[in-house]
Every structure is written in C-alpha cells, then in structure tokens.
Enzyme design. Sequence first.
Site, PDB file in Angstrom:
ATOM      1  N   GLY A  35     -31.185   1.843  42.778  1.00 36.65           N
ATOM      2  CA  GLY A  35     -32.428   2.648  42.244  1.00 36.65           C
ATOM      3  C   GLY A  35     -33.587   1.685  41.634  1.00 36.65           C
ATOM      4  O   GLY A  35     -33.120   0.660  41.103  1.00 36.65           O
ATOM      5  N   ARG A  95     -30.279   2.404  48.526  1.00 39.02           N
ATOM      6  CA  ARG A  95     -28.883   2.197  48.339  1.00 39.02           C
ATOM      7  C   ARG A  95     -27.833   1.727  49.532  1.00 39.02           C
ATOM      8  O   ARG A  95     -26.713   2.118  49.335  1.00 39.02           O
ATOM      9  CB  ARG A  95     -28.351   3.445  47.563  1.00 39.02           C
ATOM     10  CG  ARG A  95     -28.970   3.891  46.273  1.00 39.02           C
ATOM     11  CD  ARG A  95     -28.123   5.057  45.455  1.00 39.02           C
ATOM     12  NE  ARG A  95     -29.388   5.456  44.335  1.00 39.02           N
ATOM     13  CZ  ARG A  95     -29.169   4.905  43.047  1.00 39.02           C
ATOM     14  NH1 ARG A  95     -28.530   3.720  43.129  1.00 39.02           N
ATOM     15  NH2 ARG A  95     -29.908   5.415  42.112  1.00 39.02           N
ATOM     16  N   ASP A 109     -24.927  -2.752  39.163  1.00 35.59           N
ATOM     17  CA  ASP A 109     -23.495  -2.632  39.562  1.00 35.59           C
ATOM     18  C   ASP A 109     -23.077  -2.649  41.014  1.00 35.59           C
ATOM     19  O   ASP A 109     -22.536  -3.595  41.445  1.00 35.59           O
ATOM     20  CB  ASP A 109     -22.526  -1.830  38.735  1.00 35.59           C
ATOM     21  CG  ASP A 109     -21.148  -1.991  39.144  1.00 35.59           C
ATOM     22  OD1 ASP A 109     -20.508  -2.946  39.084  1.00 35.59           O
ATOM     23  OD2 ASP A 109     -20.485  -0.779  39.545  1.00 35.59           O
ATOM     24  N   THR A 165     -31.337  -2.135  35.426  1.00 42.89           N
ATOM     25  CA  THR A 165     -31.010  -0.505  35.503  1.00 42.89           C
ATOM     26  C   THR A 165     -31.450   0.143  34.237  1.00 42.89           C
ATOM     27  O   THR A 165     -31.521  -0.508  33.080  1.00 42.89           O
ATOM     28  CB  THR A 165     -29.534  -0.146  35.955  1.00 42.89           C
ATOM     29  OG1 THR A 165     -29.578   1.213  35.613  1.00 42.89           O
ATOM     30  CG2 THR A 165     -28.767  -0.902  34.849  1.00 42.89           C
ATOM     31  N   ASP A 167     -30.200   2.581  33.295  1.00 37.89           N
ATOM     32  CA  ASP A 167     -29.140   3.140  32.382  1.00 37.89           C
ATOM     33  C   ASP A 167     -28.272   1.936  31.398  1.00 37.89           C
ATOM     34  O   ASP A 167     -27.799   2.334  30.666  1.00 37.89           O
ATOM     35  CB  ASP A 167     -27.799   3.180  33.503  1.00 37.89           C
ATOM     36  CG  ASP A 167     -28.292   4.323  34.549  1.00 37.89           C
ATOM     37  OD1 ASP A 167     -29.457   4.927  34.311  1.00 37.89           O
ATOM     38  OD2 ASP A 167     -27.522   4.473  35.494  1.00 37.89           O
ATOM     39  N   ASP A 169     -26.076  -0.161  31.760  1.00 38.60           N
ATOM     40  CA  ASP A 169     -24.594  -0.066  31.751  1.00 38.60           C
ATOM     41  C   ASP A 169     -24.248  -1.232  32.410  1.00 38.60           C
ATOM     42  O   ASP A 169     -22.825  -1.079  32.777  1.00 38.60           O
ATOM     43  CB  ASP A 169     -24.395   1.158  32.487  1.00 38.60           C
ATOM     44  CG  ASP A 169     -24.738   1.270  33.801  1.00 38.60           C
ATOM     45  OD1 ASP A 169     -25.561   0.410  34.345  1.00 38.60           O
ATOM     46  OD2 ASP A 169     -24.196   2.219  34.438  1.00 38.60           O
ATOM     47  N   ARG A 227     -26.395   8.298  34.055  1.00 36.06           N
ATOM     48  CA  ARG A 227     -25.216   8.450  34.927  1.00 36.06           C
ATOM     49  C   ARG A 227     -23.774   8.533  33.910  1.00 36.06           C
ATOM     50  O   ARG A 227     -23.895   9.496  33.240  1.00 36.06           O
ATOM     51  CB  ARG A 227     -24.928   7.258  35.920  1.00 36.06           C
ATOM     52  CG  ARG A 227     -24.459   7.769  37.148  1.00 36.06           C
ATOM     53  CD  ARG A 227     -24.445   6.525  38.201  1.00 36.06           C
ATOM     54  NE  ARG A 227     -24.993   6.853  39.220  1.00 36.06           N
ATOM     55  CZ  ARG A 227     -25.784   6.019  40.220  1.00 36.06           C
ATOM     56  NH1 ARG A 227     -25.530   4.921  39.940  1.00 36.06           N
ATOM     57  NH2 ARG A 227     -26.199   6.638  41.361  1.00 36.06           N
TER      58      ARG A 227
END
Length: 356
Positions: free
Chosen positions: A12, A74, A105, A127, A129, A131, A173
């Site tokens: 993304g 992706r 990741d 990201t 996120d 994460d 997510r």
Amino acid sequence: MGKKVGILTGGGDCPGLNSVIRAAVWKGITEHGFEMIGILEGWKGLLENLTANLTVEDVSPLWNQGGTILKTSRTNPYKMQDGADKCLNNFSKLGLHALIAIGGDDTLSVAHKLFQAKLNIVGVPKTIDNDVPATDYTFGFDTAVNIATEALDRCHTTAASHKRVLVVELMGRHAGWITLHAGIAGGADLIIVPEKPFDIEEVCNRLIKLKESGKDHALVAVAEGAKLAVKEDKDGTFVLKNLERDPFGHVKLGGIAKVLADEIEGRTGMETRSVSLGHIQRGGNPTAFDRVLGTRFGLAAIDLIARKDFGKITALRGNEIVAVELEKAVGSTKTIPDNMMPLTEFFAPQLTKEKG
Ligand code: F6P
C-alpha cells in the site's frame, strides 16, 4: 557510468515514499556516483522489467508530494510461477549492483528472501499502520494520524449538534496504532483496537453511562481490524469486506463501523451514524515529520548500499537512524503493547465492576 542501483516501492502506498526516493536518488547520484533507476510497480517491475531512469531533476520537486512516483502493487513473486527466479535473472539482466526495497512487512519479506538468495538488497520500512517491529515509527503513520485526528475533530461538532453517536472507522489492519493515537488526539469517548476483542454490550453500557452523566453525544474510534468478542472464540471475529485475500494472504477488512453503529442504535436507542475514513488516511501530502523521516531513511539506505552493508533495513530508534537486519523486520506485527493498552480506556466512561 557508476554502479546501477534500483529502487522500488511495494504494498500500500503512504505519504513520505517520495521523500525516501528523492533523498536516496539525490545522494546516490551526487555523492556516491551511482546510476539510479526506478523499478516500477513494486516487485511487478522486477518480474516484468518495468524501469525508469531517475535523475536529480526528476526527484527534486518531490519534497511535499504524497503517493509514489514509482507506482506500487501488492505483487508477491513467491506466489507466482518461477517468480523468484525471474527476479534474480532480471536483477542481473538490468545490470543492477543493488536494490532499495521500500515497503511494509510483505515487501520486506520478499526483500529478505531475495537477500538470502544472494541479491544485494537493503530495505526501508513504510506503512501508515506503524506495525513494522524493528523501528519505533514508520513514515506515513504521522500523516495518517493527523488526517484521522482532524476527521474526529470534525465529527465532534456534527455529533454534538444532532446529539448523536458517531462511530469512526480507521485503518491499521491488525494493529491499533492509528486508532489509539488519533482517538486520544481527537478526543474519542471510546477507543476500540484489534489488540483486545470488544464486547458489544459493554460498548453500549459505556455509552449509556456517558449519556447518564450528562453528555448528549459521543464519538467512538474503531480500528478496521477490531474484533467482536464471541463467547466460543477467545480471539474474536473480524468484519470483512469480502472473503478475498490479497497475494500476501491478508483478509480485506472493512465495515466494522457500520455494524457497530447499527448495534448501538438498536440496543440503546441512541441515534447513531458511521463513517469509514478509508484511503483518505493514505492520500495527500506528508506531514513535515514524515517528510523528514522519509528523507533520513532515504539517505541512510543509500549509504548502506555505498558501504555494501546489505540485508539491513533503516530504522528509527529514539531519534537515531540505525541499521537492523532484515530478518528482524519481517514475520511479525508490532501491535500496541500491554503497558499502553490502559490508554485506550482512560477517557472512556468506566463501568462499575460486579462484585464476587
Ligand atoms: O497496510 C496499509 C493499509 O492501508 C491497511 O491499513 C489497510 O487495511 C490496507 O492497507 C488496505 O489495502 P488496500 O489499499 O489494498 O485496500
């Protein structure tokens, strides 16, 4: 001609990618004498030889631009017939000395496997996120949090005018970082994150408690990956857009805010609306923080290549940029740690615990 260095963005998109590209290309050409080429559309570009030469003039205007000039996808070479071999062959066909892979990741796990297959690769974690385990922050996160915070601020006034509950769904997510940060900064009454399955009855009781205390409207910040607690299943259950999975096996999340809003209205009688911010959180210009972090990562990544220090990613630890082994950045998700979870509760109406 100097050594050829490729650069790609996978997964993304997020604000700050162009800052990394700008810094790496600029320094690669002007200080290290590299020839810089963009590999387009993530790993798809390496599979299909989609490339573009990059000059300082190309990247110079990118200081404030969101998205990625290299495009992204992706694509997972390890899920395609002979995908890894094609990447290895094209790497040498293109005459690449090394490659910078910018991604989360998924992209970094492909980079790690290709590094193990002897390609000269360094990674840069990105990201919204936040994460990726090896770094305190990824760029893109700060921008997403600011966008989400502004959205929550705006939701407050309309919720207050109509005496409504507004449920706002945020990305992230399986990690609740955006929801936690924006929820606190945006004054949410309830913050619901994937790290702890939530009980719908408890959510409703807290909203009733809030109303009884005199507040006539409420804001709920919920992460797209929040899980409904189900008695028989201690892990809880997701709300999914559909049953499709992406090439890295991720489920497509989305729709929890609507489900939650309907439940709240049905159970409490409080008028409730839902909003899903979606990709707005990933779009537009990066914040200054993300521009600076992206720039620092880009400069550090090209320096790793100049030092032939492959198989590493750039990472932020405190205020220092450090290099961490790729293997430490892949295979796990950095979620909100237990000691930060009380932050999700602090401003929420507290329920009296039953004795016994
Ligand atoms: O990983 C970033 C992210 O924005 C997640 O927060 C979200 O679940 C996912 O990507 C959405 O992916 P896509 O853009 O492919 O719909």
